[in-house]
Design a protein around this motif. Structure first.
Motif, PDB file in Angstrom:
ATOM      1  N   VAL A  64       5.954  10.063   2.313  1.00 39.29           N
ATOM      2  CA  VAL A  64       5.919   9.269   3.178  1.00 39.29           C
ATOM      3  C   VAL A  64       4.201   8.634   2.608  1.00 39.29           C
ATOM      4  N   SER A  65       3.412   7.678   2.804  1.00 39.32           N
ATOM      5  CA  SER A  65       2.313   7.353   2.199  1.00 39.32           C
ATOM      6  C   SER A  65       1.179   6.827   3.516  1.00 39.32           C
ATOM      7  N   LEU A  66      -0.160   6.620   3.505  1.00 43.64           N
ATOM      8  CA  LEU A  66      -0.659   6.304   4.726  1.00 43.64           C
ATOM      9  C   LEU A  66      -1.516   5.150   4.569  1.00 43.64           C
ATOM     10  N   ALA A 103      -6.844   7.699   9.337  1.00 39.52           N
ATOM     11  CA  ALA A 103      -5.963   7.705   8.382  1.00 39.52           C
ATOM     12  C   ALA A 103      -5.992   9.547   7.903  1.00 39.52           C
ATOM     13  N   ALA A 104      -7.119   8.913   6.778  1.00 33.99           N
ATOM     14  CA  ALA A 104      -7.680  10.289   5.952  1.00 33.99           C
ATOM     15  C   ALA A 104      -7.863  11.553   6.563  1.00 33.99           C
ATOM     16  N   GLY A 114       0.466  10.097  -0.609  1.00 34.64           N
ATOM     17  CA  GLY A 114      -0.325   8.424  -1.250  1.00 34.64           C
ATOM     18  C   GLY A 114      -1.441   7.763  -0.029  1.00 34.64           C
ATOM     19  N   LEU A 115      -2.485   7.536   0.008  1.00 32.10           N
ATOM     20  CA  LEU A 115      -3.332   6.994   0.935  1.00 32.10           C
ATOM     21  C   LEU A 115      -4.355   6.454   0.546  1.00 32.10           C
ATOM     22  N   VAL A 116      -3.619   4.671   1.092  1.00 32.61           N
ATOM     23  CA  VAL A 116      -4.890   3.855   0.834  1.00 32.61           C
ATOM     24  C   VAL A 116      -5.961   3.534   1.751  1.00 32.61           C
TER      25      VAL A 116
END
Length: 647
Positions: free
Chosen positions: A97-99, A109-110, A121-123
């Motif tokens: 899962v990515s945010l 999100a962070a 992943g974190l965008v």
């Protein structure tokens, strides 16, 4: 896509078969309204490339339960992201899962990713790096809004530590205290295995954030976000950041088997895109009967699809123990989109009002017309012609018939600005529409004004209402600016002269027509109002006293809409301290109270609200005359309170 509810949060699931899922974390408040269409399109694009996506509303925002004023919101927002990740994993079985978060959503999100652990992943799209700076930014936005004509005559909120407001959305003290402590340059230790940052706002702070993550051994990629300014515009003007979205898609799919899934998903080009929309359409049928869920004391909401799954809305009704408070056969309220804003409404007005009505025993439907919010088709952009298109009237009529089919005795519409235009035309032709409150109507009729690129071919008016100019003429500082050459007095004088001439001509034409029986010139507005009146739909045209729409009203129906007196079911009403888009708290209360009292007087036995007493019509006209005299005799005199009907 299909609607979902988890732990009181409302969201949308975009299904796909890939092993990598994405949770989209929206920004807060006005930013979320501006980018709602864009984030929906991003979710659809990611799903097309094989990634199941969940987007949702934080507690007390959007269509989720609760209110932003409740304590513990900051903690609840972070926890809701963790719950969204758990829901996505459990529902789809994804391995990773990515945010992806925009503005304040990126910050949340962070922080949530740090607590979760195991995030792939974190965008971060233009994330809020400093909570203190974000609060100053919101205060600056509020001051900027106060300077524009659309905010004239609103009540200025006090500069207080109790809350910070921007465009009608508030962050309260409890949330502000938590936010002030946030600085991403030191917080969110190792939030994800890899991080993508897109930002062009604050190079120095972003450099520090990237360095902070790289020191922790994370794989960090930084890219520009040059389309940010065009993306964060008002919802009608917001443009998709195509380059940024492409970067996000490519970065998220650049993992293991996702590349193959992406290739398969993109085979077929336009045909595949049509298939996705077909699948979306089919998915809506599978969720026609999604269960209602509680959102407030004695209030239940149910996501519904209308017109074969093309239009989406949320039906808000009293809970079972509240049904005795009002007849099930009473008319329901139908809340239309304001401009290009989703069904949530400016300052979340539609959501809050729907739940307030339900607690009084009145059911409602807040609906997205075609191309808006979450209805079909899903579009990349909008223009004024689309907002005023006849198809929108068809959709409003369809929603009214749906309410009729649920056992309600028709629908009473509430429309603001473009929504008022749609509501007026629906009231003129749809039998299921039994009444309407139409706020700050700008045009009675519409001629397509946009070119092939969707831009207005005719420059929009740059002048405010005549009353705002007359009031400013009583202010010495305005004359001083004219004398100093800082303000153009001649163009204003020309505009006022032209308006006066047009009004005199319309008055003469009306009187000659009544004497001779011969229609002189275009009388479409009169025929429209006559159609509403003949159908018996009780309709009120409600204006802020300084709104530009008053010009249109008076051009067709005389000062204060006096010529509406010849009709039995249509009246004009005016209220002070009411800005155009109904963003200020006083304007919101004015509109809600007016609708409640109108509904009670015309359709129901619900109790009159205590917030606004009824005004005698004759007293209202007398007060108007006194206020006009005061404007000329007393410098800086304000109009007296007007909240009754000109009859």
């Amino acid at each position: 896509m299909r609607p979902v509810v988890f732990d009181g949060q409302f969201g949308w699931f975009h299904p796909a078969n890939g092993p990598h899922g994405v949770v989209l974390c929206s920004p807060f408040g006005y930013d979320a309204l501006c980018t709602y269409r864009g984030l929906r399109r991003l979710a659809e694009r990611l799903a097309e490339r094989g990634m199941p996506v969940l987007r949702f509303d934080y507690p007390g925002t959007g269509d989720s339960a609760g209110d932003a004023s409740e304590p513990g919101r900051w903690r609840a927002w972070i926890d809701s992201i963790k719950e969204a990740v758990a829901w996505l994993r459990e529902s789809t079985g994804v391995a990773r899962v990515s945010l992806c978060g925009l503005r304040l959503g990126g910050t949340l999100a962070a922080l949530a990713a740090q607590e979760l652990g195991g995030v792939d992943g974190l965008v971060l799209l233009a994330p809020v790096l400093s909570g203190k700076n974000y609060q100053r930014e919101l205060r600056a936005h509020y001051r900027q809004w106060l300077s524009i004509p659309a905010s004239m005559d609103c009540v200025h909120e006090p500069d207080t530590d109790a809350f910070v407001e921007a465009y009608g959305f508030r962050l309260y003290q409890d949330t502000l205290e938590s936010l002030r402590a946030v600085d991403l340059r030191r917080d969110a230790q190792q939030p994800a295995a890899r991080v993508l940052v897109l930002d062009s706002l604050d190079a120095g702070r972003v450099d520090a954030l990237v360095a902070h993550y790289r020191e922790q051994g994370l794989e960090v990629e930084r890219q520009p976000f040059d389309e940010y300014s065009k993306f964060m515009l008002e919802s009608l003007d917001s443009e998709l950041p195509r380059a940024a979205f492409a970067s996000i898609e490519n970065w998220l799919t650049d993992r293991d088997g996702d590349t193959m899934a992406s290739a398969r998903a993109n085979v077929g080009g336009a045909a595949d895109h049509a298939a996705v929309h077909s699948a979306t359409h089919v998915a809506t049928h599978a969720t026609d009967h999604i269960a209602g869920h509680p959102v407030a004391p004695n209030v239940v909401e149910t996501p519904v699809w209308l017109d074969g799954g093309r239009l989406f809305g949320i039906y808000c009704a009293p809970a079972a123990r509240c049904e005795a408070h009002a007849s099930a056969t009473a008319p329901a309220a139908l809340l239309l989109n304001t401009g290009a804003v989703s069904r949530i409404g400016n300052a979340r007005l539609s959501v809050r009002f729907a739940r307030r009505l339900a607690q009084q025993g009145v059911s409602s439907l807040r609906v997205d017309l075609r191309g808006l919010g979450d209805s079909l088709p899903s579009v990349d952009g909008l223009n004024l012609d689309a907002l005023y298109a006849p198809e929108g009237v068809d959709d409003a009529a369809c929603a009214a018939r749906w309410l009729n089919a649920q056992g309600h005795r028709g629908a009473v519409l509430l429309g603001i600005c473009a929504g008022a235009y749609i509501g007026l035309h629906a009231a003129a032709r749809e039998p299921a529409v039994t009444g309407a409150v139409l706020v700050n109507l700008q045009k009675f009729t519409w001629r397509n004004l946009c070119d092939e690129q969707g831009k207005p071919a005719v420059a929009p008016a740059t002048f405010g209402s005549t009353r705002s100019y007359l009031r400013s003429m009583c202010q010495p500082r305005k004359w001083l600016r004219v004398l100093k050459g800082q303000s153009g007095g001649l163009p204003v004088a020309r505009e006022l002269t032209a308006r006066f001439a047009a009004r005199v001509a319309a008055t003469l034409a009306d009187r000659l027509e009544r004497l001779s029986g011969i229609e002189l010139g275009a009388r479409e507005a009169h025929r429209l109002i006559a159609a509403v009146d003949a159908k018996g739909a009780e309709t009120r045209l409600v204006y802020g006293v300084l709104d530009e729409g008053v010009e249109e009203l008076e051009c067709h129906f005389g000062a204060h809409g006096a010529r509406l007196r010849r009709f039995h079911h249509v009246r004009a009403a005016f209220c002070e301290r009411t800005d155009h888009a109904i963003l200020s708290s006083s304007a919101q209360e004015n509109v809600m109270s007016y609708f409640e009292n109108f509904y009670r007087d015309s359709f129901s036995e619900i109790a009159r609200t205590d917030t606004e007493p009824a005004h005698d019509a004759r007293a209202t006209r007398s007060s108007w005359r006194q206020s006009r005299a005061a404007q000329w005799l007393v410098k800086r005199a304000r109009a007296v309170r007007l909240f009754g009907e000109a009859s």
